[in-house]
Scaffold this active site. Structure first.
Site, PDB file in Angstrom:
ATOM      1  N   ASP A   1     110.108  39.571  73.406  1.00 46.61           N
ATOM      2  CA  ASP A   1     110.426  38.942  72.111  1.00 46.61           C
ATOM      3  C   ASP A   1     110.540  37.412  72.132  1.00 46.61           C
ATOM      4  O   ASP A   1     111.106  36.848  73.068  1.00 46.61           O
ATOM      5  CB  ASP A   1     111.800  39.434  71.604  1.00 46.61           C
TER       6      ASP A   1
ATOM      7  N   ARG B   1     122.479  45.222  69.049  1.00 51.27           N
ATOM      8  CA  ARG B   1     121.935  44.056  69.747  1.00 51.27           C
ATOM      9  C   ARG B   1     121.117  43.137  68.854  1.00 51.27           C
ATOM     10  O   ARG B   1     120.852  43.430  67.709  1.00 51.27           O
ATOM     11  CB  ARG B   1     121.097  44.498  70.948  1.00 51.27           C
TER      12      ARG B   1
ATOM     13  N   GLU C   1     115.677  47.301  65.669  1.00 53.01           N
ATOM     14  CA  GLU C   1     115.786  46.172  66.596  1.00 53.01           C
ATOM     15  C   GLU C   1     115.471  44.862  65.870  1.00 53.01           C
ATOM     16  O   GLU C   1     114.739  44.834  64.877  1.00 53.01           O
ATOM     17  CB  GLU C   1     114.818  46.363  67.775  1.00 53.01           C
TER      18      GLU C   1
HETATM   19  C1  FRU Z   1     112.891  44.353  71.431  1.00 57.93           C
HETATM   20  C2  FRU Z   1     114.021  44.499  72.447  1.00 57.93           C
HETATM   21  C3  FRU Z   1     115.332  44.018  71.883  1.00 57.93           C
HETATM   22  C4  FRU Z   1     116.088  43.649  73.130  1.00 57.93           C
HETATM   23  C5  FRU Z   1     114.988  43.069  73.995  1.00 57.93           C
HETATM   24  C6  FRU Z   1     115.178  43.277  75.470  1.00 57.93           C
HETATM   25  O1  FRU Z   1     111.651  44.301  72.017  1.00 57.93           O
HETATM   26  O2  FRU Z   1     114.126  45.849  72.878  1.00 57.93           O
HETATM   27  O3  FRU Z   1     116.013  44.950  71.077  1.00 57.93           O
HETATM   28  O4  FRU Z   1     117.100  42.722  72.901  1.00 57.93           O
HETATM   29  O5  FRU Z   1     113.796  43.694  73.581  1.00 57.93           O
HETATM   30  O6  FRU Z   1     114.197  42.594  76.187  1.00 57.93           O
END
Ligand code: FRU
Length: 481
Positions: A43, A170, A224
């Site tokens: 991300d 998160r 997410e």
């Molecule tokens: C999305 C995710 C988020 C997390 C991150 C971990 O791709 O799963 O929810 O914070 O990647 O790398």
């Protein structure tokens, strides 16, 4: 600075130096996209403008091209063409983030950069890591200078979140509205319903839970990377839901990314979400983030990739010790009640040689290695464009359908489609191993990776009365810190 932090910094630099040559031997390294220097990227994080520079952080695992310990890497730029590669900057070096400095955002306030992220912890034991064994901590880093990111503070832990939730909370995104601070986080509740939780604060340190934002009917088990924005007087929730079933040509990827318009007051129970609309129709798009720049633009950057694609499709770059990239930055607007994406203007600076054609029925051209194609349609009619002998874009007028498909250079990627009333214009960015297709001035977008061999060249068009412009594109200029 603790000992772990010191060693992580050293180790990340060492392995970058060690593997850089191998990584750079890969023909599929991209020319005008941000990639991990080595290893794995996911991300985009903490996007912001700070003291005249754009900061593009990203989830970075230098030690493993298939994802490992997650840090935050950083690229900086003043113009989106010339970049400074800062390597890894935020490390998972505390007991409360020891299994990853997960995704988050940045709020620049009173001349300071406030970074909010999730500290991921997986306890050792016989856990399902959904309802137990997992800590998702909300952490704040205050950076005075945009260089030092070691000043961490633990703000919230699982016991501070509503108790109907699982351990999965998160990806804090923080924003300011009427002198108050707000934070959205993605969550999964104990009934496996994906949702967003909203917090409020007066000081960026003490946060109070104030609301849950979810769809009337369940839409996936986990949401997410939420992003709540105000655009052209509309409130929009961008989110990446997991666990949504495929419906015909919709929701064909393993996880989805899209948006809801929010009507009413999202700070109370008096709100309503519109239908969910996918932001991108391609194979490789997930977990985008937006920020507003000093020119007043809302800019979106996505992860040009997806997690958990094993067995579906693949990226041969792993053999060269790297994987994934970020999309080109796109300016967001609303048109006819739809989110519209336009590549930011700065990218026109990459244009070099230009070729122009008036096409009656067909065109075959060598094009360039990396290029941009614009096609204007006099009247919406059947159309087919093949790029580098393996990427096919096709419009079927009677079915009002637009398709993107690949032969073997898609490495398992087959076909993605969207409904399209009319085809008026196309703007396509072709990098060494990626394609981004903007249809009808950004009304629909397809983003995908593909892996042609060096001898695969050119474009091949079948269509009536078209104007075609092809621009050779220059590479980003990326220098070390
Ligand atoms: C999305 C995710 C988020 C997390 C991150 C971990 O791709 O799963 O929810 O914070 O990647 O790398």
């Amino acid at each position: 600075m603790n000992a772990l932090n010191k060693d992580f910094k050293k180790l990340a630099k060492l392995i970058e130096k060690d593997l850089k040559d191998k990584v750079n031997k890969d023909y599929h390294r991209l020319n005008f996209h941000l990639m991990p220097p080595i290893g794995w990227l996911n991300d985009p994080n903490g996007l912001c403008e700070f003291n005249g520079e754009y900061y593009i952080f990203y989830q970075y695992s230098p030690f493993d091209a298939n994802g490992g310990a997650k840090f935050w890497g950083l690229y900086k730029t003043k113009d989106f063409i010339n970049w400074e590669d800062n390597g890894a900057k935020v490390f998972s070096d505390q007991p409360y983030d020891c299994h990853g400095a997960y995704s988050g955002s940045t709020l620049v306030y009173n001349g300071k950069m406030n970074i909010f992220y999730t500290g991921n912890v997986k306890n050792i034991g016989d856990y399902d890591y959904i309802n137990s064994g997992r800590e998702h901590n909300t952490i704040l880093i205050v950076s005075e200078d945009g260089k030092n990111f070691d000043n961490k503070k633990l703000l919230m832990k699982n016991s501070d979140y509503p108790n109907n939730l699982t351990c999965h909370v998160r990806d804090p995104k923080v924003f300011i509205e009427n002198d108050k601070f707000y934070m959205v986080q993605g969550a999964r509740d104990k009934e496996d319903i994906g949702q967003v939780i909203l917090f409020e604060s007066d000081d960026l340190v003490n946060w109070k839970f104030i609301n849950t934002i979810k769809s009337e009917d369940k839409f996936g088990y986990m949401w997410e990377c939420p992003d709540l924005i105000n655009l052209d007087n509309k409130t929009i929730l961008i989110v990446s839901p997991q666990g949504v079933e495929k419906e015909g040509i919709k929701y064909n990827n393993i996880y989805q990314t899209g948006y809801y318009f929010i009507e009413g007051d999202y700070k109370s129970s008096n709100y309503k979400l519109s239908d969910f609309e996918e932001i991108d129709r391609g194979f490789d798009f997930y977990a985008p983030q937006t920020f507003k720049d000093s020119k007043g633009r809302t800019i979106l950057i996505g992860w040009m990739g997806l997690p958990d694609i094993e067995g579906l499709y693949s990226n041969p770059t792993v053999e060269f010790n790297w994987q994934h990239a970020l999309t080109i930055p796109r300016e967001l607007n609303i048109r006819n009640n739809k989110l519209i994406q336009t590549p930011i203007d700065e990218l026109k600076e990459l244009r070099k040689t230009k070729k122009e054609f008036e096409v009656k029925n067909s065109l075959v051209d060598e094009a360039f290695d990396t290029f941009e194609v614009e096609v204007d349609f006099k009247n919406s009619s059947d159309f087919k464009l093949v790029i580098k002998e393996g990427v096919t874009l096709e419009y079927l007028k009677n079915e009002k359908l637009f398709n993107l498909s690949f032969n073997e250079i898609g490495f398992g990627r087959d076909i993605r489609s969207c409904k399209l009333e009319n085809l008026n214009n196309l703007r396509i960015f072709v990098d060494t191993s990626s394609i981004e297709i903007f249809i009808n001035d950004g009304e629909e977008v397809f983003t995908s990776r593909f892996y042609p061999t060096e001898d695969k060249k050119g474009i091949n068009i079948e269509g009536e009365n078209l104007k075609v412009r092809i621009y050779e594109l220059a590479s980003f200029n990326i220098k070390g810190e």
